[in-house]
Design a protein around this motif. Structure first.
Motif, PDB file in Angstrom:
ATOM      1  N   TRP A   5       0.839  -1.202   0.000  1.00  0.00           N
ATOM      2  CA  TRP A   5       0.000   0.000   0.000  1.00  0.00           C
ATOM      3  C   TRP A   5       0.875   1.254   0.000  1.00  0.00           C
ATOM      4  O   TRP A   5       1.813   1.368   0.779  1.00  0.00           O
ATOM      5  CB  TRP A   5      -0.911  -0.007   1.233  1.00  0.00           C
ATOM      6  CG  TRP A   5      -1.751   1.226   1.387  1.00  0.00           C
ATOM      7  CD1 TRP A   5      -1.407   2.397   1.992  1.00  0.00           C
ATOM      8  CD2 TRP A   5      -3.086   1.405   0.918  1.00  0.00           C
ATOM      9  NE1 TRP A   5      -2.429   3.299   1.924  1.00  0.00           N
ATOM     10  CE2 TRP A   5      -3.489   2.720   1.267  1.00  0.00           C
ATOM     11  CE3 TRP A   5      -3.985   0.596   0.230  1.00  0.00           C
ATOM     12  CZ2 TRP A   5      -4.753   3.226   0.964  1.00  0.00           C
ATOM     13  CZ3 TRP A   5      -5.243   1.089  -0.071  1.00  0.00           C
ATOM     14  CH2 TRP A   5      -5.614   2.382   0.298  1.00  0.00           C
ATOM     15  N   HIS A   6       0.555   2.207  -0.860  1.00  0.00           N
ATOM     16  CA  HIS A   6       1.237   3.508  -0.925  1.00  0.00           C
ATOM     17  C   HIS A   6       2.750   3.300  -0.815  1.00  0.00           C
ATOM     18  O   HIS A   6       3.410   3.768   0.116  1.00  0.00           O
ATOM     19  CB  HIS A   6       0.732   4.412   0.199  1.00  0.00           C
ATOM     20  CG  HIS A   6       0.922   5.880  -0.071  1.00  0.00           C
ATOM     21  ND1 HIS A   6       1.826   6.357  -1.002  1.00  0.00           N
ATOM     22  CD2 HIS A   6       0.352   6.973   0.474  1.00  0.00           C
ATOM     23  CE1 HIS A   6       1.784   7.679  -1.024  1.00  0.00           C
ATOM     24  NE2 HIS A   6       0.890   8.087  -0.146  1.00  0.00           N
ATOM     25  N   LEU A   7       3.291   2.598  -1.791  1.00  0.00           N
ATOM     26  CA  LEU A   7       4.669   2.139  -1.730  1.00  0.00           C
ATOM     27  C   LEU A   7       5.670   3.280  -1.575  1.00  0.00           C
ATOM     28  O   LEU A   7       6.669   3.144  -0.859  1.00  0.00           O
ATOM     29  CB  LEU A   7       5.009   1.330  -2.980  1.00  0.00           C
ATOM     30  CG  LEU A   7       4.166   0.069  -3.210  1.00  0.00           C
ATOM     31  CD1 LEU A   7       4.564  -0.607  -4.504  1.00  0.00           C
ATOM     32  CD2 LEU A   7       4.316  -0.894  -2.038  1.00  0.00           C
ATOM     33  N   SER A   8       5.426   4.394  -2.245  1.00  0.00           N
ATOM     34  CA  SER A   8       6.389   5.496  -2.157  1.00  0.00           C
ATOM     35  C   SER A   8       6.420   6.092  -0.759  1.00  0.00           C
ATOM     36  O   SER A   8       7.484   6.487  -0.267  1.00  0.00           O
ATOM     37  CB  SER A   8       6.073   6.573  -3.199  1.00  0.00           C
ATOM     38  OG  SER A   8       4.774   7.112  -3.022  1.00  0.00           O
ATOM     39  N   LEU A   9       5.260   6.158  -0.071  1.00  0.00           N
ATOM     40  CA  LEU A   9       5.246   6.647   1.311  1.00  0.00           C
ATOM     41  C   LEU A   9       5.851   5.603   2.244  1.00  0.00           C
ATOM     42  O   LEU A   9       6.640   5.947   3.140  1.00  0.00           O
ATOM     43  CB  LEU A   9       3.821   6.974   1.751  1.00  0.00           C
ATOM     44  CG  LEU A   9       3.664   7.394   3.221  1.00  0.00           C
ATOM     45  CD1 LEU A   9       4.429   8.685   3.513  1.00  0.00           C
ATOM     46  CD2 LEU A   9       2.194   7.540   3.595  1.00  0.00           C
ATOM     47  N   SER A  10       5.498   4.337   2.051  1.00  0.00           N
ATOM     48  CA  SER A  10       6.023   3.280   2.921  1.00  0.00           C
ATOM     49  C   SER A  10       7.543   3.208   2.846  1.00  0.00           C
ATOM     50  O   SER A  10       8.226   3.080   3.874  1.00  0.00           O
ATOM     51  CB  SER A  10       5.412   1.933   2.531  1.00  0.00           C
ATOM     52  OG  SER A  10       4.014   1.933   2.734  1.00  0.00           O
ATOM     53  N   SER A  11       8.090   3.283   1.633  1.00  0.00           N
ATOM     54  CA  SER A  11       9.546   3.225   1.493  1.00  0.00           C
ATOM     55  C   SER A  11      10.189   4.489   2.052  1.00  0.00           C
ATOM     56  O   SER A  11      11.294   4.434   2.612  1.00  0.00           O
ATOM     57  CB  SER A  11       9.929   3.029   0.029  1.00  0.00           C
ATOM     58  OG  SER A  11       9.546   4.142  -0.763  1.00  0.00           O
ATOM     59  N   TRP A  12       9.513   5.624   1.923  1.00  0.00           N
ATOM     60  CA  TRP A  12      10.041   6.879   2.498  1.00  0.00           C
ATOM     61  C   TRP A  12      10.119   6.766   4.018  1.00  0.00           C
ATOM     62  O   TRP A  12      11.142   7.122   4.623  1.00  0.00           O
ATOM     63  CB  TRP A  12       9.142   8.044   2.096  1.00  0.00           C
ATOM     64  CG  TRP A  12       9.719   9.401   2.403  1.00  0.00           C
ATOM     65  CD1 TRP A  12      10.397  10.221   1.554  1.00  0.00           C
ATOM     66  CD2 TRP A  12       9.675  10.097   3.665  1.00  0.00           C
ATOM     67  NE1 TRP A  12      10.780  11.369   2.197  1.00  0.00           N
ATOM     68  CE2 TRP A  12      10.355  11.331   3.491  1.00  0.00           C
ATOM     69  CE3 TRP A  12       9.136   9.809   4.912  1.00  0.00           C
ATOM     70  CZ2 TRP A  12      10.503  12.257   4.527  1.00  0.00           C
ATOM     71  CZ3 TRP A  12       9.283  10.727   5.951  1.00  0.00           C
ATOM     72  CH2 TRP A  12       9.959  11.926   5.746  1.00  0.00           C
ATOM     73  N   LEU A  13       9.050   6.283   4.637  1.00  0.00           N
ATOM     74  CA  LEU A  13       9.047   6.119   6.093  1.00  0.00           C
ATOM     75  C   LEU A  13      10.126   5.140   6.541  1.00  0.00           C
ATOM     76  O   LEU A  13      10.787   5.350   7.568  1.00  0.00           O
ATOM     77  CB  LEU A  13       7.670   5.638   6.558  1.00  0.00           C
ATOM     78  CG  LEU A  13       6.526   6.644   6.448  1.00  0.00           C
ATOM     79  CD1 LEU A  13       5.189   5.950   6.683  1.00  0.00           C
ATOM     80  CD2 LEU A  13       6.707   7.791   7.441  1.00  0.00           C
ATOM     81  N   LYS A  14      10.314   4.090   5.778  1.00  0.00           N
ATOM     82  CA  LYS A  14      11.342   3.104   6.126  1.00  0.00           C
ATOM     83  C   LYS A  14      12.740   3.710   6.037  1.00  0.00           C
ATOM     84  O   LYS A  14      13.551   3.561   6.960  1.00  0.00           O
ATOM     85  CB  LYS A  14      11.232   1.895   5.195  1.00  0.00           C
ATOM     86  CG  LYS A  14      12.311   0.844   5.428  1.00  0.00           C
ATOM     87  CD  LYS A  14      12.190  -0.292   4.416  1.00  0.00           C
ATOM     88  CE  LYS A  14      13.317  -1.298   4.588  1.00  0.00           C
ATOM     89  NZ  LYS A  14      13.233  -2.386   3.575  1.00  0.00           N
ATOM     90  N   ASP A  15      13.021   4.418   4.924  1.00  0.00           N
ATOM     91  CA  ASP A  15      14.377   4.916   4.667  1.00  0.00           C
ATOM     92  C   ASP A  15      14.729   6.161   5.475  1.00  0.00           C
ATOM     93  O   ASP A  15      15.915   6.366   5.794  1.00  0.00           O
ATOM     94  CB  ASP A  15      14.543   5.228   3.179  1.00  0.00           C
ATOM     95  CG  ASP A  15      14.500   3.980   2.312  1.00  0.00           C
ATOM     96  OD1 ASP A  15      14.677   2.881   2.868  1.00  0.00           O
ATOM     97  OD2 ASP A  15      14.275   4.100   1.094  1.00  0.00           O
ATOM     98  N   TYR A  16      13.731   6.985   5.815  1.00  0.00           N
ATOM     99  CA  TYR A  16      14.040   8.277   6.434  1.00  0.00           C
ATOM    100  C   TYR A  16      13.514   8.424   7.858  1.00  0.00           C
ATOM    101  O   TYR A  16      13.756   9.438   8.494  1.00  0.00           O
ATOM    102  CB  TYR A  16      13.508   9.416   5.549  1.00  0.00           C
ATOM    103  CG  TYR A  16      14.080   9.364   4.159  1.00  0.00           C
ATOM    104  CD1 TYR A  16      15.419   9.672   3.920  1.00  0.00           C
ATOM    105  CD2 TYR A  16      13.307   8.953   3.077  1.00  0.00           C
ATOM    106  CE1 TYR A  16      15.961   9.593   2.648  1.00  0.00           C
ATOM    107  CE2 TYR A  16      13.835   8.870   1.805  1.00  0.00           C
ATOM    108  CZ  TYR A  16      15.173   9.186   1.598  1.00  0.00           C
ATOM    109  OH  TYR A  16      15.700   9.096   0.326  1.00  0.00           O
ATOM    110  N   VAL A  17      12.803   7.399   8.344  1.00  0.00           N
ATOM    111  CA  VAL A  17      12.359   7.419   9.747  1.00  0.00           C
ATOM    112  C   VAL A  17      12.799   6.135  10.448  1.00  0.00           C
ATOM    113  O   VAL A  17      13.572   6.176  11.406  1.00  0.00           O
ATOM    114  CB  VAL A  17      10.826   7.590   9.862  1.00  0.00           C
ATOM    115  CG1 VAL A  17      10.398   7.594  11.335  1.00  0.00           C
ATOM    116  CG2 VAL A  17      10.365   8.887   9.187  1.00  0.00           C
TER     117      VAL A  17
END
Length: 482
Positions: A275-287
């Motif tokens: 779901w919402h892959l670009s947000l999920s990967s952003w949260l993973k990489d930057y949070v």
């Protein structure tokens, strides 16, 4: 000028004509002019907010790169933090300012200027700053090129959230006309219209009826409302992504996928991997990873998960319900991790191994139920209302409403329910096929008469049976509000 309007596609057609008419090396200038004009037209009163954030991050890029090359670690961290803070501050003020004013000072809400696309370009800029600081990418020295990366018009409003390393090169190199890619883009646009007008807007009618009159609807009504809202949100956002990807592909530019059949997930963790892959990967990489990820023990890992989903909740909106929704998904994942071995033993004792078909569907349905319960809280008018609706959903027994005429009181006639059901079946079949083949590639292999026949049939079906056919107005895309 929105993705469903005639004006938007007139604009796209004119820009395409200019883009492919001028020399290849100048084509990024056409995209820049079109993107700036598009955003300026939509954001007459607030374009300057993005311009300020864009210029600050542009200036800080070479500064961070220079510090990185000279090994200035502490100063680089402070500079990066300042750039990130400058990018995030407008979003935090606009999205959470009134909530904080009410909670902390009991003040009346302020009528903030709300720049279009702020939630998306803010994360895009933060990712760029962090990646430059880490030395993953080189800072962009050309202000025009950097501006194009930030405000590329197909994805500026609702994403997907691109990374500089993935998108920038495509924007600047200039693309020659490719008939196959152009046709694929047109098919994506058509599919986006189908999702929006045949499913999302129609499901939204029943969803609005249930949630706006929530005191009168209990039990299975709430489950239906939550399930339809999950469907509405998915097809609405997927529609916008398809329209954005299709429009970009007309120019030969490929945007990243943002969904991978999320309701086929067998766990909440897998759901967020779809779901919402670009947000999920952003949260993973930057949070999540900067907090330590799973490298510092189980207790720290769970804390990092909760913080990450707290950030996700705050990003989606201001208020206790968004925070609760985000934290609930974090708790789901922690509970899933803690009970994995127990569940495997239970399934094993029943003869249901990991690839057992019955087990697959049990896990999918259970995951869907958990996600749907969270969607109820997400869609409700407030946290208290959402919790009350979830409580009634699991305590009131009225399954007969699925078999009498009760659902016809939700704003849709039986014909509209039939159209919605058939459209969902088309979506399910398409996603099932997409797991094995690329449908657009298969269409391109067919004779011309079949390709055109399928396209014309799809257009006719959308025009006749889409939400226009029943007098509805296509509503704004839901994720544009987040």
């Amino acid at each position: 000028m929105v993705y469903l309007s005639l004006k938007f596609y007139v604009f796209v057609g004119l820009l395409l004509g200019v883009y492919y008419a001028i020399p290849t090396r100048f084509r990024w200038w056409a995209l820049l002019a079109g993107s700036l004009g598009f955003y300026g037209r939509l954001s007459k009163e607030s374009w300057w907010v993005m311009a300020v954030v864009l210029i600050i991050s542009y200036v800080m890029g070479p500064v961070l790169e220079g510090m990185n090359s000279r090994g200035i670690k502490r100063g680089k961290k402070l500079a990066a933090a300042a750039a990130i803070g400058a990018a995030a501050l407008p979003l935090l003020v606009v999205k959470n300012g009134n909530f904080l004013l009410h909670v902390l000072a009991k003040r009346e809400p302020v009528d903030w200027i709300v720049p279009i696309g702020m939630s998306f370009y803010t994360l895009q800029i933060i990712a760029y700053v962090v990646d430059v600081s880490r030395g993953i990418i080189r800072a962009e020295r050309n202000l025009g090129r950097y501006a194009l990366f930030v405000c590329f018009f197909p994805q500026i409003i609702q994403g997907p959230i691109p990374r500089y390393g993935d998108l920038a090169g495509q924007l600047y190199e200039g693309h020659r006309f490719d008939e196959k890619e152009f046709v694929k883009g047109a098919w994506l646009v058509l599919w986006g219209f189908f999702l929006k007008l045949m499913i999302a807007d129609r499901a939204g009618t029943a969803v609005n009826t249930i949630f706006e009159g929530w005191e009168a609807y209990q039990g299975v009504y709430v489950l239906v409302g939550g399930g339809l809202y999950g469907l509405e949100l998915y097809t609405d956002f997927l529609s916008c992504v398809c329209l954005a990807k299709g429009t970009a592909l007309l120019f030969g530019i490929r945007l990243a996928d943002n969904f991978h059949h999320p309701y086929m997930a067998r766990s909440v963790k897998e759901f967020w991997g779809r779901w919402h892959l670009s947000l999920s990967s952003w949260l993973k990489d930057y949070v999540y990873i900067p907090l330590g990820g799973n490298r510092r023990g189980r207790f720290r890992k769970y804390g990092n998960i909760l913080v990450t989903f707290f950030v996700s909740g705050v990003w989606h909106g201001a208020g206790y319900k968004y925070i609760f929704w985000g934290m609930l998904h974090g708790i789901y994942q922690i509970a899933g991790d803690l009970t994995r071995d127990l569940r495997n033993r239970i399934y094993g004792s029943l003869g249901m191994e990991a690839d057992n078909r019955a087990r697959v569907w049990v896990e999918r349905v259970f995951t869907w139920f958990l996600v749907t319960a969270a969607w109820v809280i997400f869609r409700a008018g407030g946290l208290r209302q959402g919790l009350f609706m979830v409580y009634n959903m699991v305590t009131v027994y009225n399954p007969w409403i699925l078999f009498d005429d009760s659902l016809l009181s939700l704003g849709l006639s039986w014909k509209e329910w039939v159209v919605l059901g058939c459209s969902v079946l088309v979506l399910i079949k398409a996603e099932s096929l997409q797991e094995k083949i690329c449908i657009r590639d298969e269409l391109l292999r067919q004779p011309l008469i079949i390709r055109w026949g399928a396209a014309l049939a799809a257009v006719a079906m959308i025009m006749i049976f889409g939400s226009y056919g029943y007098g509805f107005n296509a509503s704004d895309f839901i994720y544009g509000r987040f």
